[in-house]
Design a protein around this motif. Structure first.
Motif, PDB file in Angstrom:
ATOM      1  N   LEU A 181      36.774  49.402  39.304  1.00 22.81           N
ATOM      2  CA  LEU A 181      35.325  49.314  39.084  1.00 22.81           C
ATOM      3  C   LEU A 181      34.558  50.069  40.164  1.00 22.81           C
ATOM      4  O   LEU A 181      35.099  50.386  41.231  1.00 22.81           O
ATOM      5  CB  LEU A 181      34.893  47.843  39.084  1.00 22.81           C
ATOM      6  N   ASP A 182      33.280  50.315  39.899  1.00 22.57           N
ATOM      7  CA  ASP A 182      32.434  50.898  40.947  1.00 22.57           C
ATOM      8  C   ASP A 182      31.859  49.819  41.858  1.00 22.57           C
ATOM      9  O   ASP A 182      31.080  50.111  42.757  1.00 22.57           O
ATOM     10  CB  ASP A 182      31.325  51.772  40.348  1.00 22.57           C
ATOM     11  N   GLY A 183      32.267  48.587  41.625  1.00 21.87           N
ATOM     12  CA  GLY A 183      31.949  47.479  42.522  1.00 21.87           C
ATOM     13  C   GLY A 183      33.204  47.029  43.241  1.00 21.87           C
ATOM     14  O   GLY A 183      34.315  47.406  42.876  1.00 21.87           O
ATOM     15  N   SER A 184      33.045  46.194  44.263  1.00 22.79           N
ATOM     16  CA  SER A 184      34.165  45.797  45.107  1.00 22.79           C
ATOM     17  C   SER A 184      34.044  44.333  45.500  1.00 22.79           C
ATOM     18  O   SER A 184      32.962  43.871  45.878  1.00 22.79           O
ATOM     19  CB  SER A 184      34.180  46.667  46.367  1.00 22.79           C
ATOM     20  N   ALA A 185      35.171  43.621  45.434  1.00 19.81           N
ATOM     21  CA  ALA A 185      35.181  42.255  45.951  1.00 19.81           C
ATOM     22  C   ALA A 185      34.975  42.271  47.463  1.00 19.81           C
ATOM     23  O   ALA A 185      34.178  41.505  48.008  1.00 19.81           O
ATOM     24  CB  ALA A 185      36.496  41.568  45.599  1.00 19.81           C
ATOM     25  N   ALA A 186      35.674  43.164  48.147  1.00 27.89           N
ATOM     26  CA  ALA A 186      35.608  43.219  49.610  1.00 27.89           C
ATOM     27  C   ALA A 186      34.210  43.548  50.117  1.00 27.89           C
ATOM     28  O   ALA A 186      33.748  42.989  51.116  1.00 27.89           O
ATOM     29  CB  ALA A 186      36.608  44.253  50.130  1.00 27.89           C
ATOM     30  N   PHE A 214      45.230  42.795  25.780  1.00 25.64           N
ATOM     31  CA  PHE A 214      43.947  43.119  26.388  1.00 25.64           C
ATOM     32  C   PHE A 214      43.685  42.292  27.657  1.00 25.64           C
ATOM     33  O   PHE A 214      42.556  41.902  27.939  1.00 25.64           O
ATOM     34  CB  PHE A 214      42.816  42.918  25.376  1.00 25.64           C
ATOM     35  N   ASP A 215      44.753  42.043  28.390  1.00 25.05           N
ATOM     36  CA  ASP A 215      44.642  41.371  29.684  1.00 25.05           C
ATOM     37  C   ASP A 215      44.581  42.430  30.789  1.00 25.05           C
ATOM     38  O   ASP A 215      45.387  43.370  30.806  1.00 25.05           O
ATOM     39  CB  ASP A 215      45.845  40.464  29.935  1.00 25.05           C
ATOM     40  N   TYR A 216      43.640  42.249  31.714  1.00 25.10           N
ATOM     41  CA  TYR A 216      43.460  43.239  32.773  1.00 25.10           C
ATOM     42  C   TYR A 216      43.273  42.559  34.120  1.00 25.10           C
ATOM     43  O   TYR A 216      42.747  41.443  34.202  1.00 25.10           O
ATOM     44  CB  TYR A 216      42.227  44.113  32.503  1.00 25.10           C
ATOM     45  N   ARG A 217      43.682  43.274  35.156  1.00 23.44           N
ATOM     46  CA  ARG A 217      43.347  42.889  36.525  1.00 23.44           C
ATOM     47  C   ARG A 217      42.189  43.770  36.968  1.00 23.44           C
ATOM     48  O   ARG A 217      42.243  44.997  36.843  1.00 23.44           O
ATOM     49  CB  ARG A 217      44.550  43.099  37.445  1.00 23.44           C
ATOM     50  N   LEU A 218      41.120  43.144  37.476  1.00 29.52           N
ATOM     51  CA  LEU A 218      39.927  43.887  37.873  1.00 29.52           C
ATOM     52  C   LEU A 218      39.922  44.074  39.386  1.00 29.52           C
ATOM     53  O   LEU A 218      40.055  43.102  40.139  1.00 29.52           O
ATOM     54  CB  LEU A 218      38.665  43.156  37.435  1.00 29.52           C
ATOM     55  N   GLY A 219      39.800  45.334  39.807  1.00 34.26           N
ATOM     56  CA  GLY A 219      39.834  45.643  41.231  1.00 34.26           C
ATOM     57  C   GLY A 219      38.699  46.538  41.658  1.00 34.26           C
ATOM     58  O   GLY A 219      38.078  47.236  40.850  1.00 34.26           O
ATOM     59  N   GLY A 220      38.439  46.541  42.950  1.00 35.02           N
ATOM     60  CA  GLY A 220      37.367  47.350  43.508  1.00 35.02           C
ATOM     61  C   GLY A 220      37.819  48.751  43.861  1.00 35.02           C
ATOM     62  O   GLY A 220      38.991  49.110  43.693  1.00 35.02           O
ATOM     63  N   ASN A 221      36.884  49.539  44.380  1.00 31.58           N
ATOM     64  CA  ASN A 221      37.163  50.942  44.671  1.00 31.58           C
ATOM     65  C   ASN A 221      37.247  51.224  46.170  1.00 31.58           C
ATOM     66  O   ASN A 221      36.848  52.278  46.651  1.00 31.58           O
ATOM     67  CB  ASN A 221      36.101  51.842  44.024  1.00 31.58           C
ATOM     68  N   THR A 222      37.790  50.245  46.938  1.00 30.33           N
ATOM     69  CA  THR A 222      38.075  50.477  48.355  1.00 30.33           C
ATOM     70  C   THR A 222      39.574  50.696  48.532  1.00 30.33           C
ATOM     71  O   THR A 222      40.368  50.498  47.614  1.00 30.33           O
ATOM     72  CB  THR A 222      37.655  49.271  49.216  1.00 30.33           C
ATOM     73  N   CYS A 223      39.966  51.055  49.751  1.00 32.96           N
ATOM     74  CA  CYS A 223      41.380  51.284  50.051  1.00 32.96           C
ATOM     75  C   CYS A 223      42.129  49.989  50.335  1.00 32.96           C
ATOM     76  O   CYS A 223      43.349  50.015  50.530  1.00 32.96           O
ATOM     77  CB  CYS A 223      41.527  52.238  51.235  1.00 32.96           C
ATOM     78  N   LEU A 224      41.424  48.848  50.388  1.00 27.59           N
ATOM     79  CA  LEU A 224      42.072  47.571  50.657  1.00 27.59           C
ATOM     80  C   LEU A 224      42.927  47.161  49.460  1.00 27.59           C
ATOM     81  O   LEU A 224      42.407  46.969  48.354  1.00 27.59           O
ATOM     82  CB  LEU A 224      41.021  46.498  50.945  1.00 27.59           C
ATOM     83  N   ALA A 225      44.234  47.007  49.679  1.00 33.15           N
ATOM     84  CA  ALA A 225      45.134  46.661  48.578  1.00 33.15           C
ATOM     85  C   ALA A 225      44.725  45.349  47.906  1.00 33.15           C
ATOM     86  O   ALA A 225      44.900  45.172  46.695  1.00 33.15           O
ATOM     87  CB  ALA A 225      46.574  46.569  49.082  1.00 33.15           C
ATOM     88  N   GLY A 226      44.170  44.444  48.690  1.00 37.37           N
ATOM     89  CA  GLY A 226      43.781  43.141  48.151  1.00 37.37           C
ATOM     90  C   GLY A 226      42.370  43.081  47.600  1.00 37.37           C
ATOM     91  O   GLY A 226      41.840  41.988  47.374  1.00 37.37           O
ATOM     92  N   ASP A 227      41.760  44.233  47.375  1.00 35.28           N
ATOM     93  CA  ASP A 227      40.401  44.257  46.802  1.00 35.28           C
ATOM     94  C   ASP A 227      40.492  43.964  45.306  1.00 35.28           C
ATOM     95  O   ASP A 227      40.231  44.813  44.455  1.00 35.28           O
ATOM     96  CB  ASP A 227      39.755  45.619  47.063  1.00 35.28           C
ATOM     97  N   ILE A 228      40.874  42.732  44.995  1.00 39.31           N
ATOM     98  CA  ILE A 228      41.089  42.292  43.616  1.00 39.31           C
ATOM     99  C   ILE A 228      40.101  41.173  43.290  1.00 39.31           C
ATOM    100  O   ILE A 228      39.988  40.182  44.016  1.00 39.31           O
ATOM    101  CB  ILE A 228      42.524  41.777  43.412  1.00 39.31           C
ATOM    102  N   ILE A 229      39.395  41.322  42.188  1.00 34.38           N
ATOM    103  CA  ILE A 229      38.409  40.326  41.773  1.00 34.38           C
ATOM    104  C   ILE A 229      39.064  39.215  40.976  1.00 34.38           C
ATOM    105  O   ILE A 229      38.709  38.047  41.115  1.00 34.38           O
ATOM    106  CB  ILE A 229      37.290  41.007  40.962  1.00 34.38           C
ATOM    107  N   GLY A 230      40.044  39.561  40.130  1.00 39.44           N
ATOM    108  CA  GLY A 230      40.738  38.547  39.354  1.00 39.44           C
ATOM    109  C   GLY A 230      41.348  39.113  38.091  1.00 39.44           C
ATOM    110  O   GLY A 230      41.235  40.308  37.797  1.00 39.44           O
ATOM    111  N   ASN A 231      42.011  38.246  37.337  1.00 34.33           N
ATOM    112  CA  ASN A 231      42.629  38.610  36.062  1.00 34.33           C
ATOM    113  C   ASN A 231      41.793  38.062  34.914  1.00 34.33           C
ATOM    114  O   ASN A 231      41.388  36.883  34.942  1.00 34.33           O
ATOM    115  CB  ASN A 231      44.042  38.039  35.982  1.00 34.33           C
ATOM    116  N   TYR A 232      41.569  38.900  33.889  1.00 29.70           N
ATOM    117  CA  TYR A 232      40.679  38.515  32.787  1.00 29.70           C
ATOM    118  C   TYR A 232      41.276  38.947  31.445  1.00 29.70           C
ATOM    119  O   TYR A 232      41.998  39.940  31.357  1.00 29.70           O
ATOM    120  CB  TYR A 232      39.300  39.166  32.955  1.00 29.70           C
ATOM    121  N   ARG A 233      40.931  38.187  30.422  1.00 29.09           N
ATOM    122  CA  ARG A 233      41.350  38.508  29.048  1.00 29.09           C
ATOM    123  C   ARG A 233      40.127  38.942  28.238  1.00 29.09           C
ATOM    124  O   ARG A 233      39.088  38.279  28.259  1.00 29.09           O
ATOM    125  CB  ARG A 233      42.012  37.293  28.407  1.00 29.09           C
TER     126      ARG A 233
END
Length: 376
Positions: free
Chosen positions: A264-269, A297-316
């Motif tokens: 995404l163009d947004g980031s959890a971090a 149609f299950d996806y993991r949503l992540g941010g656009n930083t270099c942090l490997a853990g920049d993960i928002i969550g899993n969604y259906r």
């Protein structure tokens, strides 16, 4: 513009929900005679302060800058608590605050002579935890640095103390407040009978649908009448609960080990740090939260930083999400904008407010200089 026309990433504050939340809190004030303060640590978008100030008693701060903001932008009751105060900060706080709460006897003794025109209080620690699995948010944990325990207060010189303050809750219902109050009364009755006011602190999820408002009112009325004191509560989240959105756009799709991640163009971090710090998974308008991606149609949503853990969550989702689609995270007014950052040089999202007609106005936009000028 309408919400679907706004450039992403952006935050949108729903004025209608802010007002509905404030009406609930104002009703508590009306029924009990208590004072409700906005805890600015959760929500400090002062463009909304004129609206909030129509309903609440004022603001509470966790430091000098929040205290200045509350005085300048709402101009009603202005309270402050901090674990410790610098001398130069106290010189200013006594000029702009109505209540100053101290975290220790030594801080009280050091600064109370400066507080001649301010109502002063002491924060107590009832040593009674109601948290489940969130130790970082538990002020009553073993070795806590927050609040004075009863054994230290009994023989202390409490001359000049007007109030007692405790804050033990985090996103909790009034049953936990009732349990805590029972302990506070048992341990601090000697102080409760001397003070003019009692502050129940924050963490009260009053505007949540399942919150027991009647029990909260009973707790307030009980303390108010038994000890003949004013009662304050300091909700932050309850003021802006469910009143904000974070809107993002899908930039890419990456597949690894059978899991498709949407970048995404947004980031959890950067843009919703509590997702990692709390941690929690925010609700998403277009999809439902899941534990593990298993279906088509299950996806993991992540941010656009270099942090490997920049993960928002899993969604259906109910469809194959495409690059360029917009996604809307809910309950993003609290602890998102106040905590965001520019790690990796990621731009800060613009902030909009949305009125009851769905029309959005820009509150604040950010650019390169907001990143550059932070450090040099």
């Amino acid at each position: 513009m309408k919400i679907n026309e706004l450039p992403t990433p952006c935050y949108v504050i729903d004025e209608n929900i802010i007002e509905e939340n404030c009406k609930v809190l104002a009703d508590v004030m009306k029924k009990t005679g208590c004072h409700v303060l906005l805890a600015q640590k959760a929500f400090s978008n002062y463009a909304l302060y004129p609206l909030i100030g129509k309903y609440l008693s004022g603001t509470t701060a966790s430091g000098l800058y929040e205290a200045r903001l509350g005085r300048e932008e709402m101009g009603r009751e202005n309270h402050v608590f901090a674990p410790a105060y610098k001398d130069e900060d106290m010189d200013e706080l006594v000029k702009i605050c109505d209540h100053i709460v101290f975290n220790s006897i030594s801080q009280l003794e050091k600064h109370k002579e400066k507080c001649r025109n301010v109502s002063i209080g002491i924060r107590v620690n009832p040593e009674f935890s109601t948290q489940n699995g969130h130790e970082i948010y538990d002020p009553c944990g073993k070795g806590s640095r927050l609040g004075v325990t009863a054994d230290l207060l009994r023989n202390a010189d409490l001359t000049g103390i007007d109030g007692l303050h405790f804050h033990t809750l985090c996103e909790q219902n009034s049953d936990d407040l009732k349990k805590t109050l029972d302990v506070v009364e048992e341990k601090f009755d000697f102080l409760l009978r001397k003070v003019k006011w009692v502050n129940f602190g924050g963490g009260h999820h009053i505007t949540r649908k399942d919150y027991d408002v009647e029990l909260l009112c009973d707790c307030i009325t009980h303390i108010k009448e038994k000890y003949n004191v004013k009662v304050y509560i300091e909700p932050g989240e309850a003021v802006a609960l469910n009143a904000g959105y974070f809107i993002t756009t899908v930039l890419d799709k990456v597949k690894n080990s059978g899991i498709t991640c949407l970048i995404l163009d947004g980031s959890a971090a950067c843009h919703m740090p509590d997702v990692l710090e709390m941690p929690y998974t925010p609700p998403l308008s277009e999809g439902s939260i899941i534990e593990t991606p298993e279906k088509e149609f299950d996806y993991r949503l992540g941010g656009n930083t270099c942090l490997a853990g920049d993960i928002i969550g899993n969604y259906r989702f109910d469809h194959d999400v495409q690059i360029g689609e917009r996604l809307t995270f809910c309950d993003m007014a609290i602890y998102s904008m106040v905590k965001n950052n520019t790690f990796n040089g990621i731009p800060l999202p613009s902030i909009y407010s949305m009125d009851r007609n769905g029309d959005c106005r820009l509150i604040k936009s950010f650019g390169y200089n907001d990143f550059k000028e932070r450090l040099s």
